[in-house]
Design an enzyme around this catalytic site. Structure first.
Site, PDB file in Angstrom:
ATOM      1  N   CYS A  41     -10.444  -6.578  -4.725  1.00  0.00           N
ATOM      2  CA  CYS A  41      -9.793  -5.392  -5.002  1.00  0.00           C
ATOM      3  C   CYS A  41      -8.796  -5.150  -4.289  1.00  0.00           C
ATOM      4  CB  CYS A  41     -10.870  -4.239  -4.710  1.00  0.00           C
ATOM      5  SG  CYS A  41     -10.267  -2.612  -5.363  1.00  0.00           S
ATOM      6  N   HIS A  42      -8.723  -4.101  -3.317  1.00  0.00           N
ATOM      7  CA  HIS A  42      -7.434  -4.171  -2.436  1.00  0.00           C
ATOM      8  C   HIS A  42      -7.356  -4.701  -1.340  1.00  0.00           C
ATOM      9  CE1 HIS A  42      -7.413  -0.278  -4.907  1.00  0.00           C
ATOM     10  NE2 HIS A  42      -6.152   0.050  -4.473  1.00  0.00           N
TER      11      HIS A  42
END
Length: 186
Positions: A111-112
């Site tokens: 994800c991030h």
């Protein structure tokens, strides 16, 4: 999933991790036989973010000050917006991640969390994916961004979102069982 018996895995996180991105790998990799430690900046517990509000707390097994990459076969970096943003300004966290890469061990981010890979200087010349909102950050750091569920490049595993966690965990097990990875340019 392949057996991870006898393997040790670090999950580095702090408050604001995406709930499923820490808990699913933690449970899945432990179920495969790995000794998995949640590592954070401080002892106690860290609180997750569950979609649109604070989630559950997870106990911290070890603090960053008390561990070394030498003791682990891989590191897993959960995402969420808050967690990697807080960790990427912590030099000890970045050095810990770098040490896995330098030792040719598996580094997995979802994800991030590729923000942490950018900060550690790991993405340059590598095939990487991430949550779409940090695509430009990855490209600006020299990463070869792909819109794929899971991307692997010589022991570097990235995944774009929580919907891909099963494939992400499978790839972690596969890469750990392959052993150390050469770091030729992508």
């Amino acid at each position: 999933m392949q057996s991870l018996s006898g393997k040790a895995i670090a999950i580095l996180a702090t408050n604001g991790f995406e709930q499923s991105e820490l808990e699913t790998p933690l449970k899945t990799l432990r179920a495969a036989g790995a000794d998995v430690h949640v590592i954070s900046l401080k002892a106690g517990e860290i609180k997750g973010w569950d979609e649109d509000d604070w989630g559950s707390a997870v106990p911290v097994d070890k603090t960053l000050d008390s561990v070394s990459a030498d003791s682990y076969d891989a590191i897993v970096l959960p995402g969420g917006q808050i967690n990697p943003d807080l960790l990427r300004v912590e030099s000890k966290a970045i050095d810990f991640i770098k040490s896995f890469w330098q030792q040719k061990k598996v580094v997995a981010a979802i994800c991030h969390a590729p923000w942490l890979l950018v900060e550690a200087g790991i993405v340059k010349g590598r095939k990487v994916t991430s949550f779409k909102s940090i695509k430009t950050d990855v490209i600006n750091a020299g990463g070869q961004w792909e819109d794929s569920a899971v991307v692997t490049d010589q022991g570097l595993i990235t995944s774009r979102n929580p919907g891909d966690l099963e494939a992400f965990c499978e790839k972690i097990a596969e890469e750990i069982n392959e052993g150390r990875h050469e770091r030729r340019a992508a």
